[in-house]
Design an enzyme around this catalytic site. Structure first.
Site, PDB file in Angstrom:
ATOM      1  N   GLY A 216      -9.561 -57.095  47.178  1.00  0.00           N
ATOM      2  CA  GLY A 216      -9.158 -56.962  45.947  1.00  0.00           C
ATOM      3  C   GLY A 216      -8.845 -55.687  45.263  1.00  0.00           C
ATOM      4  O   GLY A 216      -7.625 -55.855  44.458  1.00  0.00           O
TER       5      GLY A 216
ATOM      6  N   ASP B 202     -15.932 -53.576  38.639  1.00  0.00           N
ATOM      7  CA  ASP B 202     -14.744 -53.830  38.623  1.00  0.00           C
ATOM      8  C   ASP B 202     -13.739 -52.766  38.168  1.00  0.00           C
ATOM      9  O   ASP B 202     -13.874 -52.028  37.372  1.00  0.00           O
ATOM     10  CB  ASP B 202     -14.556 -54.802  37.768  1.00  0.00           C
ATOM     11  CG  ASP B 202     -13.241 -55.751  38.031  1.00  0.00           C
ATOM     12  OD1 ASP B 202     -12.097 -55.215  37.649  1.00  0.00           O
ATOM     13  OD2 ASP B 202     -13.217 -57.108  37.998  1.00  0.00           O
ATOM     14  N   PHE B 203     -12.548 -52.725  39.284  1.00  0.00           N
ATOM     15  CA  PHE B 203     -11.688 -51.424  39.198  1.00  0.00           C
ATOM     16  C   PHE B 203     -10.955 -51.485  37.953  1.00  0.00           C
ATOM     17  O   PHE B 203     -10.361 -50.567  37.322  1.00  0.00           O
ATOM     18  CB  PHE B 203     -10.998 -51.434  40.365  1.00  0.00           C
ATOM     19  CG  PHE B 203     -11.802 -50.330  41.207  1.00  0.00           C
ATOM     20  CD1 PHE B 203     -12.882 -50.738  41.789  1.00  0.00           C
ATOM     21  CD2 PHE B 203     -11.316 -49.086  41.542  1.00  0.00           C
ATOM     22  CE1 PHE B 203     -13.576 -49.884  42.695  1.00  0.00           C
ATOM     23  CE2 PHE B 203     -11.918 -48.134  42.384  1.00  0.00           C
ATOM     24  CZ  PHE B 203     -12.957 -48.616  43.022  1.00  0.00           C
TER      25      PHE B 203
ATOM     26  N   HIS C 107     -16.709 -57.056  57.974  1.00  0.00           N
ATOM     27  CA  HIS C 107     -15.617 -57.387  57.427  1.00  0.00           C
ATOM     28  C   HIS C 107     -14.565 -57.465  58.674  1.00  0.00           C
ATOM     29  O   HIS C 107     -13.235 -57.383  58.658  1.00  0.00           O
ATOM     30  CB  HIS C 107     -14.915 -56.267  56.575  1.00  0.00           C
ATOM     31  CG  HIS C 107     -15.432 -56.114  55.317  1.00  0.00           C
ATOM     32  ND1 HIS C 107     -15.402 -55.108  54.592  1.00  0.00           N
ATOM     33  CD2 HIS C 107     -16.094 -57.195  54.469  1.00  0.00           C
ATOM     34  CE1 HIS C 107     -16.421 -55.267  53.521  1.00  0.00           C
ATOM     35  NE2 HIS C 107     -16.487 -56.387  53.424  1.00  0.00           N
TER      36      HIS C 107
ATOM     37  N   ASN D 237     -18.955 -70.418  53.758  1.00  0.00           N
ATOM     38  CA  ASN D 237     -19.585 -69.210  53.717  1.00  0.00           C
ATOM     39  C   ASN D 237     -21.032 -69.223  52.827  1.00  0.00           C
ATOM     40  O   ASN D 237     -20.737 -69.216  51.777  1.00  0.00           O
ATOM     41  CB  ASN D 237     -18.336 -68.096  53.021  1.00  0.00           C
ATOM     42  CG  ASN D 237     -19.175 -66.842  52.908  1.00  0.00           C
ATOM     43  OD1 ASN D 237     -20.129 -66.505  53.222  1.00  0.00           O
ATOM     44  ND2 ASN D 237     -18.257 -65.794  52.494  1.00  0.00           N
TER      45      ASN D 237
ATOM     46  N   ARG E 291     -18.580 -68.784  58.485  1.00  0.00           N
ATOM     47  CA  ARG E 291     -18.753 -67.234  58.461  1.00  0.00           C
ATOM     48  C   ARG E 291     -20.225 -67.016  58.792  1.00  0.00           C
ATOM     49  O   ARG E 291     -20.927 -67.325  58.082  1.00  0.00           O
ATOM     50  CB  ARG E 291     -18.201 -66.560  57.120  1.00  0.00           C
ATOM     51  CG  ARG E 291     -18.432 -65.184  57.043  1.00  0.00           C
ATOM     52  CD  ARG E 291     -17.987 -64.715  55.970  1.00  0.00           C
ATOM     53  NE  ARG E 291     -18.032 -63.343  55.854  1.00  0.00           N
ATOM     54  CZ  ARG E 291     -18.482 -62.437  54.867  1.00  0.00           C
ATOM     55  NH1 ARG E 291     -18.941 -63.032  53.968  1.00  0.00           N
ATOM     56  NH2 ARG E 291     -18.524 -61.042  55.031  1.00  0.00           N
TER      57      ARG E 291
ATOM     58  N   GLU F  91      -9.550 -64.385  54.720  1.00  0.00           N
ATOM     59  CA  GLU F  91     -10.654 -64.356  55.446  1.00  0.00           C
ATOM     60  C   GLU F  91     -10.974 -65.970  55.913  1.00  0.00           C
ATOM     61  O   GLU F  91     -11.154 -66.372  56.980  1.00  0.00           O
ATOM     62  CB  GLU F  91     -11.983 -63.882  55.109  1.00  0.00           C
ATOM     63  CG  GLU F  91     -11.859 -62.368  55.329  1.00  0.00           C
ATOM     64  CD  GLU F  91     -13.058 -61.727  54.479  1.00  0.00           C
ATOM     65  OE1 GLU F  91     -12.850 -61.350  53.399  1.00  0.00           O
ATOM     66  OE2 GLU F  91     -13.837 -61.074  55.078  1.00  0.00           O
TER      67      GLU F  91
ATOM     68  N   ARG G 253     -22.737 -50.601  46.540  1.00  0.00           N
ATOM     69  CA  ARG G 253     -23.458 -49.772  47.318  1.00  0.00           C
ATOM     70  C   ARG G 253     -22.903 -48.288  47.572  1.00  0.00           C
ATOM     71  O   ARG G 253     -21.921 -48.124  47.422  1.00  0.00           O
ATOM     72  CB  ARG G 253     -23.186 -50.442  48.943  1.00  0.00           C
ATOM     73  CG  ARG G 253     -23.631 -51.946  48.993  1.00  0.00           C
ATOM     74  CD  ARG G 253     -23.348 -52.623  50.339  1.00  0.00           C
ATOM     75  NE  ARG G 253     -23.191 -53.997  50.054  1.00  0.00           N
ATOM     76  CZ  ARG G 253     -22.262 -54.875  50.712  1.00  0.00           C
ATOM     77  NH1 ARG G 253     -21.249 -54.241  51.497  1.00  0.00           N
ATOM     78  NH2 ARG G 253     -22.179 -56.094  50.361  1.00  0.00           N
TER      79      ARG G 253
ATOM     80  N   ASN H  70     -15.148 -55.591  46.451  1.00  0.00           N
ATOM     81  CA  ASN H  70     -16.584 -55.106  46.270  1.00  0.00           C
ATOM     82  C   ASN H  70     -17.280 -54.420  47.289  1.00  0.00           C
ATOM     83  O   ASN H  70     -17.588 -53.461  47.259  1.00  0.00           O
ATOM     84  CB  ASN H  70     -17.153 -56.445  46.085  1.00  0.00           C
ATOM     85  CG  ASN H  70     -17.944 -56.195  44.444  1.00  0.00           C
ATOM     86  OD1 ASN H  70     -18.059 -55.043  43.726  1.00  0.00           O
ATOM     87  ND2 ASN H  70     -18.235 -57.103  43.755  1.00  0.00           N
ATOM     88  N   GLY H  71     -17.331 -54.840  48.492  1.00  0.00           N
ATOM     89  CA  GLY H  71     -17.514 -54.439  49.534  1.00  0.00           C
ATOM     90  C   GLY H  71     -16.583 -53.763  50.178  1.00  0.00           C
ATOM     91  O   GLY H  71     -15.388 -53.879  50.022  1.00  0.00           O
TER      92      GLY H  71
ATOM     93  N   ASN I   2      -4.621 -54.724  44.844  1.00  0.00           N
ATOM     94  CA  ASN I   2      -4.273 -54.712  43.418  1.00  0.00           C
ATOM     95  C   ASN I   2      -4.286 -53.314  42.528  1.00  0.00           C
ATOM     96  O   ASN I   2      -3.567 -53.297  41.516  1.00  0.00           O
ATOM     97  CB  ASN I   2      -5.234 -55.811  42.615  1.00  0.00           C
ATOM     98  CG  ASN I   2      -4.943 -57.229  43.094  1.00  0.00           C
ATOM     99  OD1 ASN I   2      -3.814 -57.776  42.805  1.00  0.00           O
ATOM    100  ND2 ASN I   2      -6.056 -57.839  43.603  1.00  0.00           N
TER     101      ASN I   2
ATOM    102  N   GLY J 151      -7.762 -53.148  47.066  1.00  0.00           N
ATOM    103  CA  GLY J 151      -6.601 -52.604  47.970  1.00  0.00           C
ATOM    104  C   GLY J 151      -5.375 -53.128  47.628  1.00  0.00           C
ATOM    105  O   GLY J 151      -4.329 -52.623  47.827  1.00  0.00           O
TER     106      GLY J 151
END
Ligand code: ADP
Length: 404
Positions: free
Chosen positions: A330, A282-283, A181, A8, A92, A384, A242, A212-213, A334, A332
């Protein structure tokens, strides 16, 4: 054992994995690596080989040198490209435009076709091409396969794929919803029929890739019928940096106020989203700030959740009947609080999260809805690289059979 190499390539980095394409989604790859800060004064190579971390800080002049150095470092640990059997290299590629729906065996002609799509992905496709060219030079005897982020959405119905923009202009510039995605939405959604005990063609589902996206997809019988990203990955959900969907008039307004197109691009892609609203993307940090009473963090979180629920609601109506909603990536996988808030108060629509199940740590595909929930809610870890490894290996094997 045979392996696939998955690359990638970004503008100043190359992420890669050497992995067994038949491995499980949670298995560690033989090697995972990151070459970063290519072209800067000090670059870095970080490898994880069988769980052991190896790092090297060196100037890396270009992608070619970066990949050569990473391979040399791998060879020192007995896992270089000549130490193991690599049957396919999967690349990718972000934008496949209207041309590519399925993985493609890379030839000079295919590289040119990917180059022709640069106007649609001016940051991503050139970097992807760099990676392809360098890897083909270093590993000329192995089949290289391009796997497109847009592929899964190639055949969306026109009503979802087309914008209400002047038809001539749209056709001239290729303006349509391509979606991104796709490898992740496909990989995750393909596991859901098994979890439901149904066949793929009878399952209607919504997949939420929240990293992140972030993007959402509506999938009927294995085929995407809508997705939240558009011509570019800027559209749709609120993301780490974004903005997601906004009034396009904002762009003209800022431009007329004197901001340059590049600074607006930077603002909406890198200085907006959760980070632009709260200072962090970062959540884990966002949650700590909320617990400490930070009102900007709380507001950012609410805007994020509000937008997410809008998409879930609209896809429920588009699909008519929904069997499953699945979280991945990430955030979704965690952030149980995001899952809870995204679907809170929807029992009248047949959606009920089980707090105990939702609170369990991320450990493979699992249901987080109650036994009574009519619509099942799942967490399915995405992978992925594994998906690309599988697609590249399968295509390489098919080509091998058709040649011999
Ligand atoms: P990318 O889109 O860069 O591939 P990922 O899918 O890896 O990103 O998601 C990265 C994001 O996942 C991080 O920015 C963070 O917000 C979130 N994340 C990762 N781990 C956790 C965790 N344990 N709890 C909450 N959020 C997490």
């Amino acid at each position: 054992m045979t392996y696939a190499l998955v690359l990638n390539s970004g503008s100043s980095s190359i992420k890669f994995q050497l992995l067994d394409p038949n491995a499980g989604a949670n298995d560690e790859p033989l090697v995972s690596g990151l070459v970063e800060r290519i072209g800067e004064a000090t670059g870095a190579i970080a490898l994880t080989v069988r769980g052991e971390k190896i790092t090297s800080e060196v100037p890396i002049p270009d992608h070619s040198a970066g990949l050569e150095m990473a391979f040399a470092l791998m060879a020192e640990h007995g896992v270089g490209p000549s130490d193991v059997e690599i049957t396919a290299v999967g690349h990718r590629v972000v934008h496949g435009g209207k041309v590519f729906s399925a993985p493609e065996l890379i030839s000079d002609q295919v590289v040119e076709m990917i180059r022709d799509l640069i106007p649609l992905a001016p940051l991503h496709n050139p970097a992807n091409i760099d990676g392809i060219e360098v890897a083909r030079q270093i590993l000329p005897d192995i089949p290289h396969v391009a796997v497109f982020d847009t592929g899964f959405f190639h055949d969306m119905p026109p009503a979802a794929a087309l914008y209400a923009i002047n038809a001539e202009t749209a056709a001239e510039h290729g303006l349509r919803r391509y979606g991104f995605h796709g490898t992740s939405h496909e990989f995750v959604s393909q596991q859901v029929p098994d979890l439901l005990g149904k066949s793929a063609d009878e399952v209607n589902q919504i997949t939420l890739h929240l990293g992140n996206g972030a993007s959402a997809s509506a999938i009927r019988g294995g085929h995407a019928i809508d997705t939240s990203m558009g011509l570019t990955p800027l559209a749709g959900l609120v993301m780490g940096t974004r903005c997601g969907d906004i009034d396009p008039g904002i762009i003209f307004h800022l431009y007329r106020q004197g901001l340059s197109i590049d600074s607006i691009d930077n603002l909406l892609n890198r200085q907006s989203g959760v980070k632009g609203l709260s200072g962090v993307n970062d959540f884990r940090a966002l949650r700590e700030m909320i617990e400490d009473g930070d009102t900007d963090a709380w507001s950012a979180y609410n805007i994020y959740i509000h937008q997410l629920r809008r998409f879930i609601g609209s896809y429920m109506i588009s699909l008519g009947r929904v069997d499953a909603i699945t979280f991945t990536a990430g955030v979704g996988e965690n952030a149980s609080f995001v899952r809870e808030d995204a679907l809170a108060g929807l029992d009248m629509y047949g959606i009920e999260i089980d707090p105990g199940r939702n609170g369990l740590p991320n450990d493979g595909p699992r249901e987080i809805s109650t036994d009574n929930s009519r619509i099942k809610v799942f967490v399915v870890p995405t992978n992925e690289e594994l998906a690309i490894a599988q697609k590249a290996t399968q295509l390489a094997a098919r080509m091998q059979t058709s040649v011999s």
